[in-house]
Design a protein around this motif. Structure first.
Motif, PDB file in Angstrom:
ATOM      1  N   THR A  57      45.938   7.653  68.369  1.00  0.00           N
ATOM      2  CA  THR A  57      45.936   7.107  69.717  1.00  0.00           C
ATOM      3  C   THR A  57      47.274   7.461  70.375  1.00  0.00           C
ATOM      4  O   THR A  57      48.202   7.908  69.710  1.00  0.00           O
ATOM      5  N   GLU A  58      47.377   7.224  71.670  1.00  0.00           N
ATOM      6  CA  GLU A  58      48.649   7.495  72.359  1.00  0.00           C
ATOM      7  C   GLU A  58      49.771   6.665  71.753  1.00  0.00           C
ATOM      8  O   GLU A  58      50.881   7.161  71.557  1.00  0.00           O
ATOM      9  N   ARG A  62      53.144   8.163  69.901  1.00  0.00           N
ATOM     10  CA  ARG A  62      54.514   7.793  70.290  1.00  0.00           C
ATOM     11  C   ARG A  62      55.302   7.284  69.089  1.00  0.00           C
ATOM     12  O   ARG A  62      56.454   7.662  68.880  1.00  0.00           O
TER      13      ARG A  62
END
Length: 90
Positions: A57-58, A62
């Motif tokens: 996922t984003e 990150r």
């Protein structure tokens, strides 16, 4: 292939190479990898397992980037071919 099947194969293969697997729980850190692979030669890598063809996922991407910037090795494995390609390099 389901994520649990990828993780089971990961555990079996890491153990076959003389390593150990640790499930990792992160308090207050969303998106961090869920497995730590420990090897006798001093190589230790965080692994994010995904179902076949899955991507982080984003938030996970990150967090993985933050960990890599701090010097950690973080891998995403979502297929058996990725697993097979990674382990011989250890």
């Amino acid at each position: 292939m389901a994520e649990r099947d990828i993780r089971s194969a990961l555990k079996a293969r890491v153990m076959a190479y003389g390593g150990e697997i640790r499930a990792v729980a992160w308090i207050g850190r969303a998106g961090a990898p869920d497995v730590l692979a420990l090897f006798n030669n001093g190589v230790h890598e965080f692994i994010e397992t995904k179902a076949s063809g899955g991507h982080p996922t984003e938030a996970q991407a990150r967090e993985h980037a933050r960990m890599r910037a701090a010097g950690c090795i973080v891998r995403v494995i979502s297929t058996m071919s990725q697993l097979e390609a990674w382990l011989p390099t250890i």
